[in-house]
Motif scaffolding. Structure first.
Motif, mmCIF file in Angstrom:
data_model
loop_
_atom_site.group_PDB
_atom_site.id
_atom_site.type_symbol
_atom_site.label_atom_id
_atom_site.label_comp_id
_atom_site.label_asym_id
_atom_site.label_seq_id
_atom_site.Cartn_x
_atom_site.Cartn_y
_atom_site.Cartn_z
ATOM 1 N N ARG A 219 42.987 -70.060 -3.159
ATOM 2 C CA ARG A 219 44.154 -69.643 -3.914
ATOM 3 C C ARG A 219 45.519 -69.899 -3.052
ATOM 4 O O ARG A 219 46.583 -70.631 -3.766
ATOM 5 C CB ARG A 219 44.487 -68.148 -4.024
ATOM 6 C CG ARG A 219 43.256 -67.804 -5.202
ATOM 7 C CD ARG A 219 43.721 -66.174 -5.829
ATOM 8 N NE ARG A 219 43.470 -65.223 -4.833
ATOM 9 C CZ ARG A 219 44.677 -64.479 -4.264
ATOM 10 N NH1 ARG A 219 46.059 -64.659 -4.950
ATOM 11 N NH2 ARG A 219 44.479 -63.620 -3.516
ATOM 12 N N ALA A 220 45.355 -69.892 -1.662
ATOM 13 C CA ALA A 220 46.374 -70.246 -0.903
ATOM 14 C C ALA A 220 46.659 -71.847 -0.844
ATOM 15 O O ALA A 220 47.638 -72.595 -1.118
ATOM 16 C CB ALA A 220 46.199 -69.810 0.521
ATOM 17 N N ASP A 221 45.256 -72.541 -1.025
ATOM 18 C CA ASP A 221 45.186 -74.270 -0.817
ATOM 19 C C ASP A 221 45.820 -74.750 -2.098
ATOM 20 O O ASP A 221 46.752 -75.421 -2.401
ATOM 21 C CB ASP A 221 43.787 -74.487 -0.672
ATOM 22 C CG ASP A 221 43.920 -75.971 -0.621
ATOM 23 O OD1 ASP A 221 42.973 -76.732 -1.210
ATOM 24 O OD2 ASP A 221 44.422 -76.776 0.471
ATOM 25 N N ALA A 222 45.466 -73.884 -3.167
ATOM 26 C CA ALA A 222 45.990 -74.195 -4.649
ATOM 27 C C ALA A 222 47.616 -74.263 -4.729
ATOM 28 O O ALA A 222 48.220 -74.797 -5.399
ATOM 29 C CB ALA A 222 45.365 -73.515 -5.856
ATOM 30 N N VAL B 99 57.873 -73.013 -0.932
ATOM 31 C CA VAL B 99 57.050 -72.017 -0.994
ATOM 32 C C VAL B 99 56.552 -71.770 -2.375
ATOM 33 O O VAL B 99 57.368 -71.500 -3.337
ATOM 34 C CB VAL B 99 57.480 -70.959 -0.139
ATOM 35 C CG1 VAL B 99 56.337 -69.936 -0.050
ATOM 36 C CG2 VAL B 99 58.071 -71.183 1.454
ATOM 37 N N GLU B 100 55.316 -71.659 -2.454
ATOM 38 C CA GLU B 100 54.667 -71.335 -3.756
ATOM 39 C C GLU B 100 53.591 -70.158 -3.364
ATOM 40 O O GLU B 100 53.137 -70.011 -2.517
ATOM 41 C CB GLU B 100 54.066 -72.382 -4.637
ATOM 42 C CG GLU B 100 55.098 -73.727 -5.127
ATOM 43 C CD GLU B 100 55.721 -73.171 -6.108
ATOM 44 O OE1 GLU B 100 55.478 -72.206 -6.694
ATOM 45 O OE2 GLU B 100 56.650 -73.825 -6.398
ATOM 46 N N LEU B 101 53.341 -69.350 -4.698
ATOM 47 C CA LEU B 101 52.471 -68.454 -4.496
ATOM 48 C C LEU B 101 51.186 -68.641 -5.102
ATOM 49 O O LEU B 101 50.949 -69.383 -6.108
ATOM 50 C CB LEU B 101 53.228 -67.199 -4.938
ATOM 51 C CG LEU B 101 54.525 -66.639 -4.372
ATOM 52 C CD1 LEU B 101 54.886 -65.228 -5.090
ATOM 53 C CD2 LEU B 101 54.180 -66.418 -2.771
ATOM 54 N N GLY B 102 50.192 -68.083 -4.624
ATOM 55 C CA GLY B 102 48.870 -68.499 -5.084
ATOM 56 C C GLY B 102 48.199 -67.179 -5.623
ATOM 57 O O GLY B 102 48.518 -66.237 -5.229
#
Length: 432
Positions: free
Chosen positions: A413-416, A429-432
């Protein structure tokens, strides 16, 4: 394709262009083919008059060094069309001369007599389907009547000759055999015209020349087109051979790289059992991450939430290597690792995940805390002084572990989220 081959093809193309233009100019202004008939030619020449048709005209032939002469005492009686003519015979076997490659005929002649202004010329073509050796009048009669200028040579295109209608009617020739052909001319006849006053007439032929080209324009164009087609085919063939050679070299290099990669993977696997730190940046490697997690959990991974991970990636890092070299790129990676280490807690773990991509593991950290850390890191990277005054930014993907979630799922999820940050313009910054 080598530079030597390319230069050879270019030189060949220039030569071919020059030859093409030169050949066209030569065909237009030169390449002249001439068949000359004059008093010195060995062909049989004789006079013919209308007495064989019941007429009273008398024609006599004489030859000197300057001209072939026809004397004609033209008389009228019961025969309606009195005439005299000079006959130049090329062959009496049916094997004549091919005049189809010539395009014009040039006369040098004089006419003398009462109102004697025109002359009639017959080109008799022997054609096996309609001509017979025992019938001297059976060869096809291609005729032209014209008025040559006095004291001047006169040129007439052969295309103006037409098959005589009276001969077609007299011989009852089928329509499909009435075309004008000059591919087997056995006899040339120069005669008095259809309408002329009776009396003493003279035709003095100094020379008669057929002019043409050794090669027609169509043949020259065909030769040029064929030469260019051969050239293009050779060029294409050489391009294909060069492409095949490049492909073989590429395949060999790919095979070599695959072999090297397999060796490196084996070496990396061996070294990973011994080294837990990335030698360039001092951050943990993946083996070091495993030990870090084991230390955090002291056994099995707890089911409760409370862990966040951040993926941080340097934006457009490849350009640094391309523009400044790998040494500067290595300095940037080392400085980035030091910057991150100065911003995180001692309980957090910094892992070099691969290339310019780093993983930050933050135990007991909620999502809002992880986002603030990611934004802080992003700002620090943007404001830092980098080697060679490089302007640098980073993108981050943040994810917080759900209750009972596997660590691999958290990483995914962090990689996505990181790839989402890249797709949305980087330096974010984006949230997964």
């Amino acid at each position: 394709m080598s530079n030597r081959t390319i230069n050879f093809l270019r030189i060949t193309m220039i030569i071919l262009m020059v030859l093409s233009v030169g050949l066209l100019l030569w065909q237009h202004f030169g390449m002249t083919r001439i068949l000359r008939i004059d008093p010195q030619t060995p062909y049989q020449v004789k006079s013919i008059d209308d007495r064989t048709q019941g007429g009273a005209s008398i024609g006599t032939f004489a030859k000197n060094k300057e001209a072939l002469q026809l004397q004609c005492d033209l008389k009228k009686n019961q025969y309606q069309w009195p005439f005299c003519e000079m006959s130049i015979e090329f062959s009496n076997t049916g094997e004549g001369i091919d005049l189809s490659e010539f395009d014009r005929i040039v006369f040098d002649m004089d006419l003398r007599g009462p109102e004697f202004k025109k002359v009639r010329v017959y080109l008799r073509n022997f054609e096996s389907d309609i001509s017979k050796l025992d019938d001297p009048l059976s060869p096809k009669v291609n005729e032209l009547e014209f008025a040559p200028p006095a004291g001047e040579t006169f040129s007439v295109p052969l295309k103006y000759f037409r098959v005589a209608s009276w001969w077609i009617d007299e011989k009852n020739i089928p329509i499909f055999s009435t075309d004008m052909r000059l591919d087997n001319v056995t006899q040339i006849e120069i005669a008095t015209p259809g309408k002329v006053q009776t009396g003493l007439h003279q035709i003095e032929l100094k020379s008669l020349e057929f002019h043409g080209k050794w090669l027609s324009l169509t043949q020259v164009l065909m030769m040029i087109v064929m030469a260019w087609l051969v050239f293009c085919f050779v060029w294409l063939l050489m391009e294909l051979l060069a492409y095949r050679e490049r492909d073989q070299v590429k395949r060999a290099r790919m095979h070599e790289l695959e072999t090297i990669n397999r060796v490196l993977e084996i070496q990396a696997e061996v070294l990973s059992n011994k080294i837990q730190l990335d030698p360039l940046t001092g951050a943990l490697n993946r083996e070091g991450l495993r030990d870090f997690l084991l230390q955090q959990w002291q056994g099995e991974m707890p089911t409760s939430a409370g862990m966040s991970v951040l993926f941080a990636d340097l934006d457009y890092f490849k350009r640094i290597n391309d523009n400044y070299g790998h040494a500067v790129g290595d300095d940037v990676l080392r400085q980035f690792a030091q910057l991150v280490q100065s911003e995180i807690r001692q309980s957090d773990g910094l892992v070099r995940w691969g290339g310019e991509e780093f993983l930050i593991v933050c135990p007991n950290t909620q999502l809002d805390q992880a986002v603030r850390l990611a934004e802080k890191l992003r700002a620090s990277v943007a404001n830092a002084q980098w080697p060679s005054s490089i302007m640098l930014t980073c993108s981050c993907g943040v994810a917080t572990r759900a209750q009972g979630e596997e660590f691999s799922s958290l990483i995914e999820r962090a990689d996505a989220a990181l790839y989402k940050a890249k797709d949305n313009g980087r330096n974010r910054v984006e949230l997964g």
